[in-house]
Design an enzyme around this catalytic site. Sequence first.
Site: not given
Length: 83
Positions: A28, A59, A56
């Site tokens: 995040h 987002k 990742t």
Amino acid sequence: MCGTVGPIKEILDLAHKYNALVFLDEVHAVGLYGNTGAGVAEQLGIHDDRIIISGTLGKGFGVFGGYIAGNDNLIDAIRSNAP
């Protein structure tokens, strides 16, 4: 998800003391923290061979996929032994 950042520097000190690794989940944080968007570790100026960083691309970048980052030997071991 309140945006609280753990005591990463203190955890890293313990990793050095006990010969351990630190796994930092930057899922995040990518694209949001640090001068180049690399995450909280970059923002805090933490670069250490004991840290494995995962993230990742969904987002922060709006695509799919993920990554891990770390020193050459750690990444090679993971790549060589992953199922």
